[in-house]
Design a protein around this motif. Sequence first.
Motif, short mmCIF file in Angstrom:
data_model
loop_
_atom_site.label_atom_id
_atom_site.label_comp_id
_atom_site.label_asym_id
_atom_site.label_seq_id
_atom_site.Cartn_x
_atom_site.Cartn_y
_atom_site.Cartn_z
N GLU A 11 45.62 53.62 61.92
CA GLU A 11 46.89 54.04 61.36
C GLU A 11 47.35 54.97 62.42
OE1 GLU A 11 46.23 55.91 57.56
OE2 GLU A 11 45.34 54.13 56.83
N ARG A 36 40.72 53.52 57.30
CA ARG A 36 41.07 53.37 58.85
C ARG A 36 40.97 54.71 59.68
NH1 ARG A 36 46.17 48.97 58.29
NH2 ARG A 36 44.94 47.53 57.46
N ALA A 49 45.40 50.84 70.01
CA ALA A 49 44.93 49.48 69.63
C ALA A 49 43.64 49.12 69.99
CB ALA A 49 45.80 48.36 70.49
N GLU A 96 38.95 47.37 63.45
CA GLU A 96 40.06 46.93 62.53
C GLU A 96 41.32 47.94 63.01
OE1 GLU A 96 37.62 50.61 61.51
OE2 GLU A 96 36.94 48.46 62.04
N PRO A 97 42.46 47.71 62.43
CA PRO A 97 43.63 48.24 62.76
C PRO A 97 43.62 49.64 62.57
CG PRO A 97 44.15 46.26 61.54
CD PRO A 97 42.82 46.64 61.50
#
Length: 267
Positions: free
Chosen positions: A42, A3, A34, A39-40
């Motif tokens: 970190e 990520r 955000a 994808e999310p």
Amino acid sequence: MRRVRFVALGDSLTEGVGDPVRNGWRGWAALLAAGLAEEPVEFTNLALSGAQARDVAERQLPAGLALRPDLVSVAVAARLDQVYAAFTGQGALLLTACLPDPGAMLGLPGALARPLARRQRAVNAVVHALSDRYGAVHLHASEGDWTTDRAMWSADRLHPGERGHRQLALRFHALLAERGDASGPAPSPENEFPAPTRSASLWWLATAGTGWVARRCTDLLPQLLALAADELRHHARGTSARLDLRTSAAVSAALAALSTTERPEAA
């Protein structure tokens, strides 16, 4: 594929003061995180209200480097060159911004406002130069209608409210998306929560806000009063132009010092 890692350093502005959620602050950096990727992300916010240059360089910098971020935002600090070099040396992309004149934001009288404006212009000039030097994604936050739009600012007039934090996040997202470094949805410019009423804002200033003001006054007020006294002395003597020349000379010396050092290569 790992990520995207985003780390934010700085003081109350980056901590998110002015954008309350639950029992803490959110702020522009969290809103931006955000939308950095589909994808999310970190995201780690190391910024802390009241942090000074020493805190950023000696505490937040080592903690941030240990996280090996892809993207890092760094608020104004006296040791910017050291901090920028350390992160770009790891291959991180920098986010930087110049800030509006606090004296104008607060509507201070001339003797207080002029030295603050002079100092902010000097700081912004150095930030511009360093941002170019390290290839930062730089936001000209000192300009634009948002600085004079009261709806963008919190009760203390020094920190953005939720709408202002969203504006910062949105503008950073646009710059990153233009480079291909943000693939997630842009932050919404519209408030998620109702704007605090005037009475609620005054209550915050009278309670929790007093702690912040007291902490900042400890280091800011003596300096500001000294600058104002110097301003008044020069004004009385008709030598105010010397203050501008002194500041210009200090900025030139700082920029000259930067030009004598080699920019480190990214890892």
